[in-house]
Write a protein that holds these residues in place. Structure first.
Motif, PDB file in Angstrom:
ATOM      1  N   PHE A 128      15.952   0.126   2.871  1.00 42.18           N
ATOM      2  CA  PHE A 128      15.189  -0.453   3.980  1.00 42.18           C
ATOM      3  C   PHE A 128      14.432  -1.724   3.593  1.00 42.18           C
ATOM      4  CE2 PHE A 128      15.828   3.977   5.075  1.00 42.18           C
ATOM      5  CZ  PHE A 128      16.295   3.874   6.383  1.00 42.18           C
ATOM      6  N   ARG A 129      14.601  -2.181   2.356  1.00 40.96           N
ATOM      7  CA  ARG A 129      14.125  -3.486   1.901  1.00 40.96           C
ATOM      8  C   ARG A 129      12.616  -3.683   2.012  1.00 40.96           C
ATOM      9  NH1 ARG A 129      18.172  -4.687  -1.341  1.00 40.96           N
ATOM     10  NH2 ARG A 129      20.188  -4.663  -0.281  1.00 40.96           N
ATOM     11  N   GLU A 130      11.830  -2.626   1.758  1.00 42.33           N
ATOM     12  CA  GLU A 130      10.386  -2.823   1.670  1.00 42.33           C
ATOM     13  C   GLU A 130      10.065  -3.585   0.393  1.00 42.33           C
ATOM     14  OE1 GLU A 130       7.756   0.461   2.166  1.00 42.33           O
ATOM     15  OE2 GLU A 130       8.639   1.100   4.062  1.00 42.33           O
ATOM     16  N   ASN A 131       8.940  -4.290   0.410  1.00 46.20           N
ATOM     17  CA  ASN A 131       8.546  -5.111  -0.730  1.00 46.20           C
ATOM     18  C   ASN A 131       8.273  -4.261  -1.969  1.00 46.20           C
ATOM     19  OD1 ASN A 131       5.658  -6.128  -2.094  1.00 46.20           O
ATOM     20  ND2 ASN A 131       7.287  -7.636  -2.051  1.00 46.20           N
ATOM     21  N   VAL A 132       8.686  -4.764  -3.140  1.00 51.95           N
ATOM     22  CA  VAL A 132       8.412  -4.093  -4.410  1.00 51.95           C
ATOM     23  C   VAL A 132       8.088  -5.159  -5.455  1.00 51.95           C
ATOM     24  CG1 VAL A 132      10.874  -4.085  -4.963  1.00 51.95           C
ATOM     25  CG2 VAL A 132       9.353  -2.575  -6.196  1.00 51.95           C
ATOM     26  N   ASP A 133       7.105  -4.897  -6.327  1.00 47.70           N
ATOM     27  CA  ASP A 133       6.800  -5.813  -7.414  1.00 47.70           C
ATOM     28  C   ASP A 133       6.768  -5.040  -8.726  1.00 47.70           C
ATOM     29  OD1 ASP A 133       4.385  -4.467  -7.499  1.00 47.70           O
ATOM     30  OD2 ASP A 133       3.265  -6.054  -6.490  1.00 47.70           O
ATOM     31  N   ARG A 134       6.469  -5.749  -9.819  1.00 41.43           N
ATOM     32  CA  ARG A 134       6.515  -5.130 -11.148  1.00 41.43           C
ATOM     33  C   ARG A 134       5.540  -3.972 -11.269  1.00 41.43           C
ATOM     34  NH1 ARG A 134       5.592  -9.201 -15.947  1.00 41.43           N
ATOM     35  NH2 ARG A 134       7.413 -10.107 -14.898  1.00 41.43           N
ATOM     36  N   ARG A 135       4.364  -4.104 -10.667  1.00 39.89           N
ATOM     37  CA  ARG A 135       3.352  -3.060 -10.747  1.00 39.89           C
ATOM     38  C   ARG A 135       3.864  -1.750 -10.138  1.00 39.89           C
ATOM     39  NH1 ARG A 135      -2.184  -3.431 -11.385  1.00 39.89           N
ATOM     40  NH2 ARG A 135      -3.427  -1.713 -10.568  1.00 39.89           N
ATOM     41  N   LEU A 136       4.503  -1.854  -8.990  1.00 43.46           N
ATOM     42  CA  LEU A 136       5.036  -0.656  -8.336  1.00 43.46           C
ATOM     43  C   LEU A 136       6.182  -0.052  -9.139  1.00 43.46           C
ATOM     44  CD1 LEU A 136       5.038  -1.762  -4.587  1.00 43.46           C
ATOM     45  CD2 LEU A 136       3.354  -0.381  -5.793  1.00 43.46           C
ATOM     46  N   LEU A 137       7.029  -0.893  -9.737  1.00 44.27           N
ATOM     47  CA  LEU A 137       8.138  -0.383 -10.532  1.00 44.27           C
ATOM     48  C   LEU A 137       7.648   0.352 -11.775  1.00 44.27           C
ATOM     49  CD1 LEU A 137      10.680  -3.339 -10.311  1.00 44.27           C
ATOM     50  CD2 LEU A 137      10.928  -1.059  -9.317  1.00 44.27           C
ATOM     51  N   ILE A 138       6.624  -0.194 -12.443  1.00 41.55           N
ATOM     52  CA  ILE A 138       6.065   0.481 -13.622  1.00 41.55           C
ATOM     53  C   ILE A 138       5.464   1.821 -13.224  1.00 41.55           C
ATOM     54  CG2 ILE A 138       4.283   0.348 -15.411  1.00 41.55           C
ATOM     55  CD1 ILE A 138       4.699  -2.694 -15.407  1.00 41.55           C
ATOM     56  N   GLY A 139       4.762   1.848 -12.092  1.00 41.25           N
ATOM     57  CA  GLY A 139       4.198   3.107 -11.608  1.00 41.25           C
ATOM     58  C   GLY A 139       5.271   4.134 -11.323  1.00 41.25           C
ATOM     59  N   ALA A 140       6.363   3.695 -10.685  1.00 43.86           N
ATOM     60  CA  ALA A 140       7.469   4.611 -10.389  1.00 43.86           C
ATOM     61  C   ALA A 140       8.085   5.155 -11.671  1.00 43.86           C
ATOM     62  CB  ALA A 140       8.528   3.890  -9.557  1.00 43.86           C
ATOM     63  N   ALA A 141       8.214   4.305 -12.700  1.00 41.48           N
ATOM     64  CA  ALA A 141       8.777   4.747 -13.976  1.00 41.48           C
ATOM     65  C   ALA A 141       7.876   5.793 -14.633  1.00 41.48           C
ATOM     66  CB  ALA A 141       8.962   3.542 -14.903  1.00 41.48           C
ATOM     67  N   ALA A 248       7.298   3.423   1.316  1.00 37.24           N
ATOM     68  CA  ALA A 248       7.137   3.412  -0.142  1.00 37.24           C
ATOM     69  C   ALA A 248       5.696   3.686  -0.552  1.00 37.24           C
ATOM     70  CB  ALA A 248       7.602   2.074  -0.708  1.00 37.24           C
ATOM     71  N   ARG A 249       4.752   3.027   0.089  1.00 36.19           N
ATOM     72  CA  ARG A 249       3.357   3.185  -0.304  1.00 36.19           C
ATOM     73  C   ARG A 249       2.786   4.523   0.157  1.00 36.19           C
ATOM     74  NH1 ARG A 249       5.194  -1.591  -0.189  1.00 36.19           N
ATOM     75  NH2 ARG A 249       4.378  -3.266  -1.500  1.00 36.19           N
ATOM     76  N   THR A 250       3.200   5.003   1.310  1.00 31.51           N
ATOM     77  CA  THR A 250       2.779   6.348   1.726  1.00 31.51           C
ATOM     78  C   THR A 250       3.302   7.379   0.738  1.00 31.51           C
ATOM     79  OG1 THR A 250       2.791   5.701   4.056  1.00 31.51           O
ATOM     80  CG2 THR A 250       2.828   8.044   3.589  1.00 31.51           C
ATOM     81  N   GLU A 294      -2.722  -1.326  -5.884  1.00 33.87           N
ATOM     82  CA  GLU A 294      -1.957  -2.536  -5.590  1.00 33.87           C
ATOM     83  C   GLU A 294      -2.633  -3.373  -4.505  1.00 33.87           C
ATOM     84  OE1 GLU A 294       1.931  -3.897  -3.070  1.00 33.87           O
ATOM     85  OE2 GLU A 294       0.971  -1.923  -2.891  1.00 33.87           O
ATOM     86  N   ALA A 295      -2.519  -4.700  -4.610  1.00 36.76           N
ATOM     87  CA  ALA A 295      -2.949  -5.600  -3.535  1.00 36.76           C
ATOM     88  C   ALA A 295      -1.797  -6.539  -3.225  1.00 36.76           C
ATOM     89  CB  ALA A 295      -4.176  -6.389  -3.951  1.00 36.76           C
ATOM     90  N   HIS A 296      -1.528  -6.741  -1.931  1.00 31.24           N
ATOM     91  CA  HIS A 296      -0.384  -7.564  -1.521  1.00 31.24           C
ATOM     92  C   HIS A 296      -0.861  -8.549  -0.457  1.00 31.24           C
ATOM     93  CE1 HIS A 296       3.822  -8.505  -0.826  1.00 31.24           C
ATOM     94  NE2 HIS A 296       3.627  -8.353   0.468  1.00 31.24           N
ATOM     95  N   GLU A 297      -0.862  -9.838  -0.787  1.00 34.87           N
ATOM     96  CA  GLU A 297      -1.353 -10.857   0.143  1.00 34.87           C
ATOM     97  C   GLU A 297      -0.540 -12.130  -0.008  1.00 34.87           C
ATOM     98  OE1 GLU A 297      -5.437 -13.359   1.240  1.00 34.87           O
ATOM     99  OE2 GLU A 297      -5.446 -11.825  -0.328  1.00 34.87           O
TER     100      GLU A 297
END
Length: 356
Positions: A128-141, A248-250, A294-297
């Motif tokens: 569904f192409r929601e935004n992802v950055d390095r911080r979120l990927l490290i958290g998922a790992a 993703a964030r929920t 996370e902050a996204h702006e």
């Protein structure tokens, strides 16, 4: 920038997700207790049917009391998403969880449920192409590493079948969460009630077909309460959080559910507190912290659009009202959004599902 990293962009959405997680997490060790006397498949059916009946009763009571409706109703175009969500999250997910719980310690199973958040995130990012950055990927790992650690039995046994069943349940719920995100503009109580009223009877029929014996009145009542609170109310709150935060964030915030379950599993069922369990909890805690801080702006574009959902007249709702539109706020009616470009902290909610 470090201070900005800790800003909570949508406190209402965060609170809804965390409360949903706490209610669901608390239901896991209680369901484990019930599995000693209730067939796993039958228990899954009872939990979901009770959630549907309970939420349906809430809706009926509101109507009898003349409570003003502030949420949008589901429409025919929502049906494919709803059917997929019910099958994945209301049939496949709970059955796999109940069978997994039957051969897994409650505290271990509770921590493994972090995989639901991970599955939700991966599907949201890749499909569904929601935004992802390095911080979120490290958290998922970190979350995945903790889940693998807590499920590993060591030696040739590896990951046990119970852990694999729970992982399968998490994948099914990850699919469910992303499909439900497509419905999150509509009434969350109605969505959760329909899921329970459809998925519950399906599971009950399959359980009785397999020869399950009905439980006594006291056990049935206990399971019904767990289903209404831990599945029904929790799911309605989760749908509301999806509206504010995206899937993703929920899913990331919902990852606290296993910690609640693990603590109760140790306190109620006297599960052992092992080094393996503690290390897994630390890894998962790091992953969750990375997500919730996370902050996204950035400057972003809102294309012109029209839809129906509960709203107040804020920065994104400056439309005029007609004679037949409801008074008071929040309210729900069909409304349009003009094309707009601006910059502010945001999550991929109903109005921020733009590309990056």
């Amino acid at each position: 920038m470090s201070g900005q990293r800790r800003q909570i962009v949508n406190p209402a959405g965060v609170a809804l997700a965390l409360l949903s997680a706490a209610l669901f997490g608390a239901s896991t060790p209680i369901a484990k207790l019930l599995l000693g006397t209730i067939d796993p498949w039958l228990l899954a059916g009872i939990l979901y049917l009770a959630s549907g009946i309970g939420l349906g009763a809430v809706m009926m009571l509101q109507r009898l009391r003349g409570v003003t409706r502030t949420e949008a109703r589901l429409t025919g175009s929502d049906l494919p998403w709803l059917v997929g969500a019910v099958l994945a999250g209301g049939v496949v997910g709970p059955v796999l969880l109940m069978f997994g719980l039957a051969s897994t310690q409650a505290s271990t199973a509770a921590l493994l449920l972090n995989l639901e958040g991970l599955a939700t995130m991966v599907i949201a990012w890749t499909v569904f192409r929601e935004n992802v950055d390095r911080r979120l990927l490290i958290g998922a790992a970190a979350i995945l590493a903790g889940a693998l650690l807590v499920s590993w039995r060591g030696g040739p046994a590896g990951v046990g079948p119970g852990a694999l069943a729970i992982a399968g349940a998490c994948l099914a719920w990850g699919v469910d969460n992303n499909l439900t995100r497509k419905l999150s503009a509509a009434d969350p109580v109605q969505i959760a009630a329909i899921k329970g009223l459809v998925a519950g009877p399906i599971n009950l029929v399959l359980a009785f077909w397999q020869g399950a014996a009905p439980p006594g009145a006291a056990l049935l009542a206990g399971a019904a309460v767990v289903g209404f609170v831990g599945y029904g109310i929790s799911l309605a709150l989760f749908v509301l959080a999806l509206r504010h935060l995206g899937a993703a964030r929920t899913g990331a915030y919902f990852s606290i559910a296993p910690f609640v379950g693990a603590v109760l599993g140790v306190a109620i069922l006297h599960d052992p507190v092992t080094l393996q369990l503690a290390a897994a909890a630390i890894l998962m805690g790091i992953g969750v912290w990375l997500h919730i801080t996370e902050a996204h702006e950035h400057e972003h574009l809102h294309e012109a659009m029209a839809h129906d959902h509960a709203h107040v007249h804020d920065e994104h709702h400056r439309h005029p009202h007609g004679q037949n539109d409801p008074a008071g706020e929040p309210h729900s009616h069909w409304h349009g959004h003009a094309r707009m470009i601006h910059r502010h902290p945001h999550y991929p909610d109903l109005h921020h599902r733009h590309s990056h």
